[in-house]
Design a protein around this motif. Structure first.
Motif, PDB file in Angstrom:
ATOM      1  N   ARG A  21      -8.231   5.696  11.763  1.00  0.00           N
ATOM      2  CA  ARG A  21      -9.276   6.530  12.354  1.00  0.00           C
ATOM      3  C   ARG A  21      -9.403   6.315  13.862  1.00  0.00           C
ATOM      4  O   ARG A  21      -9.541   7.270  14.623  1.00  0.00           O
ATOM      5  N   HIS A  25      -8.786   9.025  16.655  1.00  0.00           N
ATOM      6  CA  HIS A  25      -9.980   9.308  17.462  1.00  0.00           C
ATOM      7  C   HIS A  25      -9.644   9.333  18.950  1.00  0.00           C
ATOM      8  O   HIS A  25     -10.191  10.151  19.707  1.00  0.00           O
ATOM      9  N   ASN A  26      -8.747   8.448  19.372  1.00  0.00           N
ATOM     10  CA  ASN A  26      -8.382   8.362  20.782  1.00  0.00           C
ATOM     11  C   ASN A  26      -7.395   9.449  21.214  1.00  0.00           C
ATOM     12  O   ASN A  26      -7.140   9.592  22.412  1.00  0.00           O
ATOM     13  N   THR A  29      -9.116  16.012  19.725  1.00  0.00           N
ATOM     14  CA  THR A  29     -10.332  16.591  20.312  1.00  0.00           C
ATOM     15  C   THR A  29     -11.566  16.374  19.445  1.00  0.00           C
ATOM     16  O   THR A  29     -12.686  16.612  19.893  1.00  0.00           O
ATOM     17  N   GLN A  30     -11.366  15.946  18.211  1.00  0.00           N
ATOM     18  CA  GLN A  30     -12.467  15.818  17.261  1.00  0.00           C
ATOM     19  C   GLN A  30     -12.836  14.356  17.044  1.00  0.00           C
ATOM     20  O   GLN A  30     -12.002  13.459  17.161  1.00  0.00           O
ATOM     21  N   ASP A  31     -14.102  14.106  16.705  1.00  0.00           N
ATOM     22  CA  ASP A  31     -14.563  12.767  16.323  1.00  0.00           C
ATOM     23  C   ASP A  31     -13.938  12.405  14.978  1.00  0.00           C
ATOM     24  O   ASP A  31     -14.193  13.061  13.972  1.00  0.00           O
ATOM     25  N   GLU A  33     -13.642   8.839  14.030  1.00  0.00           N
ATOM     26  CA  GLU A  33     -14.256   7.598  13.546  1.00  0.00           C
ATOM     27  C   GLU A  33     -15.392   7.883  12.576  1.00  0.00           C
ATOM     28  O   GLU A  33     -15.619   7.136  11.626  1.00  0.00           O
ATOM     29  N   GLY A  34     -16.129   8.961  12.796  1.00  0.00           N
ATOM     30  CA  GLY A  34     -17.252   9.289  11.933  1.00  0.00           C
ATOM     31  C   GLY A  34     -16.901  10.183  10.761  1.00  0.00           C
ATOM     32  O   GLY A  34     -17.797  10.646  10.049  1.00  0.00           O
ATOM     33  N   ARG A  41     -12.972  18.362   9.007  1.00  0.00           N
ATOM     34  CA  ARG A  41     -13.292  18.768  10.377  1.00  0.00           C
ATOM     35  C   ARG A  41     -12.101  19.504  10.981  1.00  0.00           C
ATOM     36  O   ARG A  41     -10.980  19.411  10.483  1.00  0.00           O
ATOM     37  N   ASP A 172     -15.229  17.945  20.228  1.00  0.00           N
ATOM     38  CA  ASP A 172     -16.439  17.145  20.347  1.00  0.00           C
ATOM     39  C   ASP A 172     -16.495  16.624  21.778  1.00  0.00           C
ATOM     40  O   ASP A 172     -15.794  15.676  22.137  1.00  0.00           O
ATOM     41  N   LYS A 175     -17.565  12.731  22.323  1.00  0.00           N
ATOM     42  CA  LYS A 175     -16.872  11.637  21.649  1.00  0.00           C
ATOM     43  C   LYS A 175     -16.187  10.651  22.578  1.00  0.00           C
ATOM     44  O   LYS A 175     -15.756   9.580  22.165  1.00  0.00           O
ATOM     45  N   GLN A 181      -8.418  15.533  27.795  1.00  0.00           N
ATOM     46  CA  GLN A 181      -9.873  15.671  27.917  1.00  0.00           C
ATOM     47  C   GLN A 181     -10.304  16.123  29.309  1.00  0.00           C
ATOM     48  O   GLN A 181     -11.225  16.931  29.447  1.00  0.00           O
TER      49      GLN A 181
END
Length: 262
Positions: A21, A25-26, A29-31, A33-34, A41, A172, A175, A181
């Motif tokens: 995760r 996550h890094n 474009t989407q979160d 980790e959650g 998603r 997100d 995030k 980004q």
């Protein structure tokens, strides 16, 4: 009636392991980790300059994440993720399960989750289901809602905001870092979005991919992307969508979904 289609144009990549995760996550474009168990998603992997490489659906499953990607781009995604893996404790591999989608009236079949892009668009699932419709019918349903798909964005051509990812829950902005980004956040922050994908209507078969859209016969307004008879997506300049629009001499009409232009 609920319709179900198997999406043979989509394929799966499984990213598992203790760092799965955080690793994704890094990058995306989407979160991630959650992302909860069984949650779905929408997001993307961008190039460092911020252009769209892979549109993705992310499934939270067990100790990792399953990525739903265009079938003809799966090998490229595995290669790209492997390049970024470095010392991360993750395993990246193809997943042979099929992708299904459902839409229409009534509850979805068991195992389906609401499509996160737009309320009422439909559901997606990874469990085997008996199709009652085909993939072209699903494509027509997406276009009727003004939602672009993978065929509308060749890799490394468009910015995700041009493909409406910011309005379809695909980015997100809170995030933290992800690849591309800086460009994406700057476009959003400045609000200087000149081009967006919009659905267009016309009579007959769709124009060729890349066909030029003209305003009043001589001013370039954009270009056609993927489509079906009577409807297609087009990447259009927002300041040139009012007036007489044509493609190859044929008149077209721009549709403006309420979720897109408010």
């Amino acid at each position: 009636m609920t319709l179900i289609a198997r999406l043979d144009s989509r394929a799966l990549v499984r990213v598992a392991g203790p760092d799965a995760r955080l690793f994704l996550h890094n990058l995306l474009t989407q979160d991630v980790e959650g992302l909860g168990e069984g949650e779905l998603r929408f997001g993307a992997l961008l190039s460092p300059p911020g252009r769209l490489l892979f549109d993705l659906f992310l499934w939270g499953e067990g100790d990792g994440v399953t990525l739903d990607v265009a079938a003809d781009r799966r090998d490229g995604l595995i290669q790209r993720l492997s390049m970024y893996r470095l010392r991360a404790k993750v395993e990246i591999a193809a997943d042979d399960r099929a992708v299904f989608t459902a839409w229409g009236e009534g509850p979805p079949a068991p195992g389906f989750v609401a499509d996160p892009r737009l309320p009422g668009l439909g559901w997606r699932g990874l469990s085997a289901a008996d199709p009652t419709a085909d993939e072209p019918a699903w494509r027509a349903h997406e276009l009727a809602h003004g939602v672009p798909g993978t065929p509308d964005s060749p890799p490394d051509k468009d910015y995700p905001i041009e493909a409406n990812f910011d309005l379809l829950n695909g980015i997100d902005f809170a995030k933290g870092c992800f690849i591309g980004q800086e460009t994406t956040s700057r476009m959003k922050r400045r609000g200087a979005i000149k081009n967006r994908m919009l659905p267009i209507r016309f009579d007959g078969p769709p124009p060729a991919f890349g066909a030029e859209v003209l305003l009043d016969g001589d001013r370039r307004a954009g270009e056609v992307r993927g489509g079906i008879d009577g409807r297609a997506m087009a990447l259009l300049r927002l300041d040139r969508i009012d007036g007489l629009l044509t493609v190859d001499g044929r008149p077209i009409a721009v549709e403006r979904p309420g979720w897109l232009l408010g």
